[in-house]
Design an enzyme around this catalytic site. Structure first.
Site, PDB file in Angstrom:
ATOM      1  N   HIS A 215       0.799  -1.227   0.000  1.00 30.15           N
ATOM      2  CA  HIS A 215       0.000   0.000   0.000  1.00 30.15           C
ATOM      3  C   HIS A 215       0.833   1.279   0.000  1.00 30.15           C
ATOM      4  O   HIS A 215       0.283   2.365  -0.025  1.00 30.15           O
ATOM      5  CB  HIS A 215      -0.983   0.010   1.175  1.00 30.15           C
ATOM      6  CG  HIS A 215      -0.338   0.268   2.511  1.00 30.15           C
ATOM      7  ND1 HIS A 215       0.420  -0.689   3.143  1.00 30.15           N
ATOM      8  CD2 HIS A 215      -0.325   1.353   3.312  1.00 30.15           C
ATOM      9  CE1 HIS A 215       0.858  -0.198   4.288  1.00 30.15           C
ATOM     10  NE2 HIS A 215       0.423   1.042   4.413  1.00 30.15           N
TER      11      HIS A 215
HETATM   12  C1  UD1 Z   1      -2.170   4.588   7.256  1.00 34.61           C
HETATM   13  C2  UD1 Z   1      -0.845   4.841   7.928  1.00 34.61           C
HETATM   14  C3  UD1 Z   1       0.136   3.720   7.597  1.00 34.61           C
HETATM   15  C4  UD1 Z   1      -0.445   2.360   7.865  1.00 34.61           C
HETATM   16  C5  UD1 Z   1      -1.777   2.236   7.148  1.00 34.61           C
HETATM   17  C6  UD1 Z   1      -2.368   0.875   7.441  1.00 34.61           C
HETATM   18  C7  UD1 Z   1      -0.289   7.229   8.130  1.00 34.61           C
HETATM   19  C8  UD1 Z   1       0.563   8.309   7.617  1.00 34.61           C
HETATM   20  N1  UD1 Z   1      -0.242   6.081   7.453  1.00 34.61           N
HETATM   21  O1  UD1 Z   1      -1.967   4.759   5.876  1.00 34.61           O
HETATM   22  O2  UD1 Z   1       1.291   3.885   8.376  1.00 34.61           O
HETATM   23  O3  UD1 Z   1       0.434   1.353   7.418  1.00 34.61           O
HETATM   24  O4  UD1 Z   1      -2.638   3.280   7.588  1.00 34.61           O
HETATM   25  O5  UD1 Z   1      -3.628   0.725   6.982  1.00 34.61           O
HETATM   26  O6  UD1 Z   1      -0.982   7.404   9.111  1.00 34.61           O
HETATM   27  N2  UD1 Z   1      -9.629   4.690   3.792  1.00 34.61           N
HETATM   28  C9  UD1 Z   1     -10.811   3.979   3.732  1.00 34.61           C
HETATM   29  N3  UD1 Z   1     -11.305   3.475   4.894  1.00 34.61           N
HETATM   30  C10 UD1 Z   1     -10.675   3.621   6.085  1.00 34.61           C
HETATM   31  C11 UD1 Z   1      -9.468   4.340   6.124  1.00 34.61           C
HETATM   32  C12 UD1 Z   1      -8.951   4.863   4.972  1.00 34.61           C
HETATM   33  O7  UD1 Z   1     -11.395   3.822   2.681  1.00 34.61           O
HETATM   34  O8  UD1 Z   1     -11.183   3.133   7.099  1.00 34.61           O
HETATM   35  C13 UD1 Z   1      -9.059   5.260   2.566  1.00 34.61           C
HETATM   36  C14 UD1 Z   1      -8.912   6.750   2.683  1.00 34.61           C
HETATM   37  O9  UD1 Z   1     -10.050   7.406   2.280  1.00 34.61           O
HETATM   38  C15 UD1 Z   1      -7.730   7.057   1.808  1.00 34.61           C
HETATM   39  C16 UD1 Z   1      -6.883   5.799   1.890  1.00 34.61           C
HETATM   40  O10 UD1 Z   1      -7.730   4.779   2.406  1.00 34.61           O
HETATM   41  O11 UD1 Z   1      -8.132   7.219   0.479  1.00 34.61           O
HETATM   42  C17 UD1 Z   1      -5.672   6.002   2.759  1.00 34.61           C
HETATM   43  O12 UD1 Z   1      -6.020   6.147   4.136  1.00 34.61           O
HETATM   44  P1  UD1 Z   1      -5.088   6.973   5.181  1.00 34.61           P
HETATM   45  O13 UD1 Z   1      -5.541   6.756   6.556  1.00 34.61           O
HETATM   46  O14 UD1 Z   1      -4.933   8.346   4.697  1.00 34.61           O
HETATM   47  O15 UD1 Z   1      -3.653   6.367   5.060  1.00 34.61           O
HETATM   48  P2  UD1 Z   1      -3.192   4.871   4.850  1.00 34.61           P
HETATM   49  O16 UD1 Z   1      -2.635   4.767   3.495  1.00 34.61           O
HETATM   50  O17 UD1 Z   1      -4.284   3.912   5.265  1.00 34.61           O
END
Ligand code: UD1
Length: 370
Positions: A215
């Site tokens: 990811h």
């Molecule tokens: C975050 C953490 C990362 C961890 C990862 C595990 C930071 C900087 N990064 O990254 O260290 O390895 O989580 O999962 O904090 N989204 C959903 N549903 C959710 C959460 C997120 O659809 O419940 C989508 C968001 O809308 C976004 C993407 O996933 O488009 C990324 O989510 P985000 O929390 O920004 O960062 P991660 O890449 O998940």
């Protein structure tokens, strides 16, 4: 013990990798409470991860109590998320102070809450402090550096992490080498690990399939490079099934990847017990996560990390992990060595023994209650 004398610690959890780290700390604090400790906690969920698959399932499976507060900060850019969490957590603290803000890991919620608390004069404890990849392109590295710069009490997973902090000038008395809470959770749940429903459909038997999780932007944000990587995975795994639980970020790019190798099976993000069953029984894991390299180390499963760096060097020097970079050719070579039976047998890092939560609770008691 009357509630007037209670000492309340905020435990912050925001994103998926936080939940398995807080569970043992909560358990240890509750055990101390039954023995008359004045320590109490307030569980604050920032809402950074909000889907059942990324959050709720973990609370349910790991027996984590429902959060006392949910800040519901949601998704956004790095700055938007940081700002939303800071504003909301500051408001909570202004309404109702705690004695300490305990943050874990390196996600945006970790840094945002540490800043909000410290600026109100509330001391910060950081679990998994001191680890460094040196890679400033990862938001997690910035989060680690900023958090550690304003932390009062450092709980570390390795002597390397403690040493990193000493080199930054942190006084030894503020550093506690306690081990790894993520491993507490793994060991506590090891007998409960269970196969996902698709096990039979995909023919997943011990050592006969691979697990992939990717990811990081460096691997999944470019369609062409991601496609090349998936092709190398498909070819190098010699027809064995590859189970790929897809993170929401990765799903967005995958929509545009045309030809997925037929042995790669995309599945939803897995709950904790199913995911670690998959890892435990896999021939090997291919990942760009940090936490998973710790779990594979403890389970003795070969792990190939598609990154240029790691903040967890003991998974390589002691454990089963290798850092391959992001070039598909390196992955192909590594898979060749695996199939030739040449992967190393790892050991288990010091203090990754299932008792870290207790050590943290004891240290908190000494810091706050004496
Ligand atoms: C975050 C953490 C990362 C961890 C990862 C595990 C930071 C900087 N990064 O990254 O260290 O390895 O989580 O999962 O904090 N989204 C959903 N549903 C959710 C959460 C997120 O659809 O419940 C989508 C968001 O809308 C976004 C993407 O996933 O488009 C990324 O989510 P985000 O929390 O920004 O960062 P991660 O890449 O998940």
């Amino acid at each position: 013990m009357s509630t007037e004398t209670a000492i309340v610690v905020d435990i912050i959890a925001g994103a998926r990798p936080n939940f398995m780290k807080i569970a043992p700390i909560i358990k240890a604090l509750e055990a101390r409470r039954t023995q008359g400790s004045r320590l109490r906690y307030r569980l604050v969920h920032t809402g950074q991860h909000y889907d059942a698959r990324m959050s709720g399932d973990f609370f349910a499976q790991l027996g984590i109590p429902a959060p006392d507060v949910n800040l519901e900060s949601g998704s956004g850019t790095q700055a938007e998320q940081t700002a939303a969490i800071m504003v909301r957590y500051e408001k909570l603290l202004l309404e109702s102070q705690s004695r300490l803000c305990l943050v874990v890991g390196d996600v945006t919620s970790t840094m945002a809450c540490a800043i909000a608390a410290q600026k109100l004069g509330i001391p910060v404890a950081h679990v998994e402090a001191g680890i460094r990849s040196g890679d400033w392109t990862m938001p997690e590295e910035i989060n680690r550096m900023v958090t550690d710069a304003i932390t009062n009490w450092y709980f570390t997973t390795s002597e390397t992490a403690s040493e990193n902090l000493r080199r930054l000038g942190v006084d030894d008395q503020r550093i506690f080498f306690v081990g790894n809470t993520m491993i507490d959770t793994l060991l506590a749940n090891f007998e409960r690990l269970r196969p996902p429903q698709f096990r039979n459909e995909l023919g997943l038997t011990r050592g006969s399939y691979f697990v992939v999780t990717l990811h990081r932007p460096s691997n999944v944000d470019g369609v062409a490079s991601f496609e090349r990587l998936l092709k190398a995975i498909g070819e190098g795994t010699h027809g064995l099934p590859v189970v790929f639980p897809v993170h929401p970020r990765t799903a967005k790019t995958l929509e545009n990847v045309p030809g997925l190798p037929p042995t790669i099976h995309l599945v939803e993000p897995q709950p904790y017990l199913e995911f670690n069953w998959l890892v435990k029984n896999a021939k090997a894991v291919i990942t760009d996560s940090g936490g998973i390299t710790e779990e594979t180390t403890v389970m003795g499963v070969p792990c190939m990390t598609l990154r240029d760096t790691t903040e967890r060097p003991e998974t390589v020097t002691v454990g089963t992990n290798e850092i391959l970079g992001t070039d598909p050719a390196a992955l192909s070579a590594a898979l060749g060595r695996l199939f030739a039976g040449q992967w190393k047998n790892g050991g288990i890092p010091e203090k990754w023994d299932g008792r870290t939560g207790e050590r943290i609770a004891e240290a908190l008691e000494n810091i706050l209650c004496r």
